[in-house]
Scaffold this motif. Structure first.
Motif, mmCIF file in Angstrom:
data_model
loop_
_atom_site.group_PDB
_atom_site.id
_atom_site.type_symbol
_atom_site.label_atom_id
_atom_site.label_comp_id
_atom_site.label_asym_id
_atom_site.label_seq_id
_atom_site.Cartn_x
_atom_site.Cartn_y
_atom_site.Cartn_z
ATOM 1 N N LEU A 150 3.307 6.623 6.284
ATOM 2 C CA LEU A 150 4.648 6.937 6.033
ATOM 3 C C LEU A 150 5.813 7.089 7.002
ATOM 4 O O LEU A 150 6.771 6.610 6.826
ATOM 5 N N LYS A 151 5.275 7.618 7.952
ATOM 6 C CA LYS A 151 6.274 7.638 9.052
ATOM 7 C C LYS A 151 6.477 6.504 9.542
ATOM 8 O O LYS A 151 7.643 6.092 9.847
ATOM 9 N N ASN A 152 5.638 5.489 9.995
ATOM 10 C CA ASN A 152 5.832 4.251 10.582
ATOM 11 C C ASN A 152 6.426 3.398 9.593
ATOM 12 O O ASN A 152 7.327 2.642 9.836
ATOM 13 N N LEU A 153 6.403 3.629 8.308
ATOM 14 C CA LEU A 153 6.977 2.421 7.050
ATOM 15 C C LEU A 153 8.246 2.800 7.258
ATOM 16 O O LEU A 153 9.206 2.116 7.158
ATOM 17 N N TYR A 154 8.834 4.276 7.277
ATOM 18 C CA TYR A 154 9.960 4.633 7.332
ATOM 19 C C TYR A 154 10.718 4.225 8.580
ATOM 20 O O TYR A 154 12.004 3.785 8.516
ATOM 21 N N THR A 155 10.170 4.253 9.617
ATOM 22 C CA THR A 155 10.772 3.812 10.876
ATOM 23 C C THR A 155 11.010 2.565 10.859
ATOM 24 O O THR A 155 12.074 1.968 11.401
ATOM 25 N N LEU A 156 10.061 1.622 10.225
ATOM 26 C CA LEU A 156 10.502 0.130 10.273
ATOM 27 C C LEU A 156 11.326 -0.141 9.320
ATOM 28 O O LEU A 156 12.293 -1.295 9.480
ATOM 29 N N LEU A 215 14.489 1.126 2.375
ATOM 30 C CA LEU A 215 13.935 2.362 1.975
ATOM 31 C C LEU A 215 13.964 2.590 0.546
ATOM 32 O O LEU A 215 13.355 3.467 0.054
ATOM 33 N N LYS A 216 14.491 1.601 -0.275
ATOM 34 C CA LYS A 216 14.608 1.908 -1.823
ATOM 35 C C LYS A 216 13.597 2.037 -2.452
ATOM 36 O O LYS A 216 13.305 3.043 -3.161
ATOM 37 N N GLU A 217 12.503 1.155 -2.153
ATOM 38 C CA GLU A 217 11.345 1.148 -2.995
ATOM 39 C C GLU A 217 10.409 2.314 -2.695
ATOM 40 O O GLU A 217 9.706 3.295 -3.448
ATOM 41 N N LEU A 218 10.357 2.741 -1.360
ATOM 42 C CA LEU A 218 9.860 4.006 -0.921
ATOM 43 C C LEU A 218 10.303 5.160 -1.335
ATOM 44 O O LEU A 218 9.499 5.922 -1.929
ATOM 45 N N ILE A 219 11.669 5.510 -1.373
ATOM 46 C CA ILE A 219 12.339 6.640 -2.211
ATOM 47 C C ILE A 219 11.885 6.587 -3.677
ATOM 48 O O ILE A 219 11.384 7.739 -4.310
ATOM 49 N N GLN A 220 11.602 5.433 -4.332
ATOM 50 C CA GLN A 220 11.162 5.304 -5.550
ATOM 51 C C GLN A 220 9.914 5.920 -5.852
ATOM 52 O O GLN A 220 9.590 6.694 -6.954
ATOM 53 N N PHE A 221 9.004 5.345 -4.995
ATOM 54 C CA PHE A 221 7.568 5.909 -5.113
ATOM 55 C C PHE A 221 7.703 7.462 -4.679
ATOM 56 O O PHE A 221 6.640 8.084 -5.525
ATOM 57 N N LEU A 222 8.416 7.850 -3.855
ATOM 58 C CA LEU A 222 8.379 9.406 -3.682
ATOM 59 C C LEU A 222 8.907 10.034 -4.877
ATOM 60 O O LEU A 222 8.142 11.224 -5.238
ATOM 61 N N LEU A 223 9.622 9.488 -5.646
ATOM 62 C CA LEU A 223 10.519 10.273 -6.773
ATOM 63 C C LEU A 223 9.342 10.143 -7.673
ATOM 64 O O LEU A 223 9.355 11.284 -8.603
ATOM 65 N N GLU A 224 8.683 9.043 -7.932
ATOM 66 C CA GLU A 224 7.657 8.889 -9.133
ATOM 67 C C GLU A 224 6.543 10.115 -8.828
ATOM 68 O O GLU A 224 5.927 10.630 -9.658
ATOM 69 N N GLU A 237 0.827 -1.240 -0.042
ATOM 70 C CA GLU A 237 0.068 0.089 -0.089
ATOM 71 C C GLU A 237 0.992 1.220 -0.047
ATOM 72 O O GLU A 237 0.309 2.279 0.144
ATOM 73 N N CYS A 238 1.997 0.971 -0.193
ATOM 74 C CA CYS A 238 3.126 2.238 -0.235
ATOM 75 C C CYS A 238 2.746 3.280 -1.414
ATOM 76 O O CYS A 238 2.714 4.499 -0.761
ATOM 77 N N LYS A 239 2.381 3.072 -2.405
ATOM 78 C CA LYS A 239 1.960 3.899 -3.446
ATOM 79 C C LYS A 239 0.608 4.777 -3.030
ATOM 80 O O LYS A 239 0.603 5.834 -3.412
ATOM 81 N N ASP A 240 -0.384 3.848 -2.416
ATOM 82 C CA ASP A 240 -1.497 4.821 -2.049
ATOM 83 C C ASP A 240 -1.175 5.657 -0.636
ATOM 84 O O ASP A 240 -1.694 6.667 -0.793
ATOM 85 N N MET A 241 -0.207 5.213 -0.035
ATOM 86 C CA MET A 241 0.377 6.086 1.285
ATOM 87 C C MET A 241 0.971 7.258 0.488
ATOM 88 O O MET A 241 0.706 8.477 1.018
ATOM 89 N N VAL A 242 1.694 7.184 -0.439
ATOM 90 C CA VAL A 242 2.528 8.424 -1.147
ATOM 91 C C VAL A 242 1.385 9.271 -1.748
ATOM 92 O O VAL A 242 1.584 10.445 -1.708
ATOM 93 N N SER A 243 0.492 8.876 -2.614
ATOM 94 C CA SER A 243 -0.525 9.435 -3.499
ATOM 95 C C SER A 243 -1.447 10.001 -2.489
ATOM 96 O O SER A 243 -1.588 11.291 -2.824
#
Length: 205
Positions: free
Chosen positions: A161-167, A175-184, A148-154
């Motif tokens: 997102l804070k909890n996902l980053y913490t974990l 964090l690689k995929e999370l950063i990619q979603f944020l860049l997109e 659900e990362c894309k939905d969190m970012v969108s």
């Protein structure tokens, strides 16, 4: 050996080595009870902590390798039992929780385990227990966390997102995929803003 060292060595040979398996089994049962029920008395906690640290103290006179007995007789079995517990907990949570709820529960468990490690164990085990929890509850289920990362970012779900980053921060490449979603998302929003520019807005640029 000096008299004190000899006494400790006799204790190691005749008590810890002979009764070690039984003692460790009871200690692990006590830790499990603390995890499940959380109703240990201060005397129970002191007894468990005292027995665990005795595995270190009995060889504390050694300049090198004074944690070897502790690691061999207790720590390895503790980490194995803890790993099975974390694996079981993750399995149960995955059946009933959304990603958001799962992250909250894992953060709670990590916090409780940190307190438990400081309460019972030698300081050398604290990071090892934390990593075991992270491996079984985060690394093993990264695909679920990212589902659900894309939905969190969108939708700018900042708490999630804070909890996902913490974990994911302590996990290798977590964090690689999370950063990619944020860049997109930044790219898409930038492109959309440029496409919506008309008339005076364009000339102002």
């Amino acid at each position: 050996m000096e008299i004190g060292e000899l006494g400790l060595d006799i204790w190691r040979i005749f008590m810890i080595q002979n009764l070690g398996d039984i003692l460790v089994k009871q200690i692990l049962q006590g830790i499990e009870r603390d995890r499940v029920e959380g109703n240990l008395t201060s005397k129970d906690i002191e007894t468990i902590n005292g027995n665990i640290l005795s595995f270190v103290m009995v060889q504390d006179y050694k300049k090198k390798g004074n944690l070897k007995l502790y690691e061999n007789i207790f720590e390895g079995k503790m980490l194995e039992a803890s790993g099975e517990y974390f694996k079981s907990q993750a399995s149960k949570l995955l059946q009933t929780c959304s990603v958001s709820q799962y992250m909250q529960e894992v953060i709670r468990i990590l916090d409780e385990e940190n307190i438990r490690a400081h309460k019972f164990m030698h300081m050398s085990s604290i990071q090892k227990l934390k990593k075991e929890c992270e491996d079984r509850m985060i690394t093993d289920h990264k695909s679920f966390l990212y589902s659900e990362c894309k939905d969190m970012v969108s939708n700018d779900k900042r708490d999630d997102l804070k909890n996902l980053y913490t974990l994911l921060k302590p996990i290798t490449d977590g964090l690689k995929e999370l950063i990619q979603f944020l860049l997109e998302q930044i790219k898409n929003e930038g492109t959309e803003s440029v496409m919506n520019l008309k008339g005076e807005n364009v000339s102002e640029i």
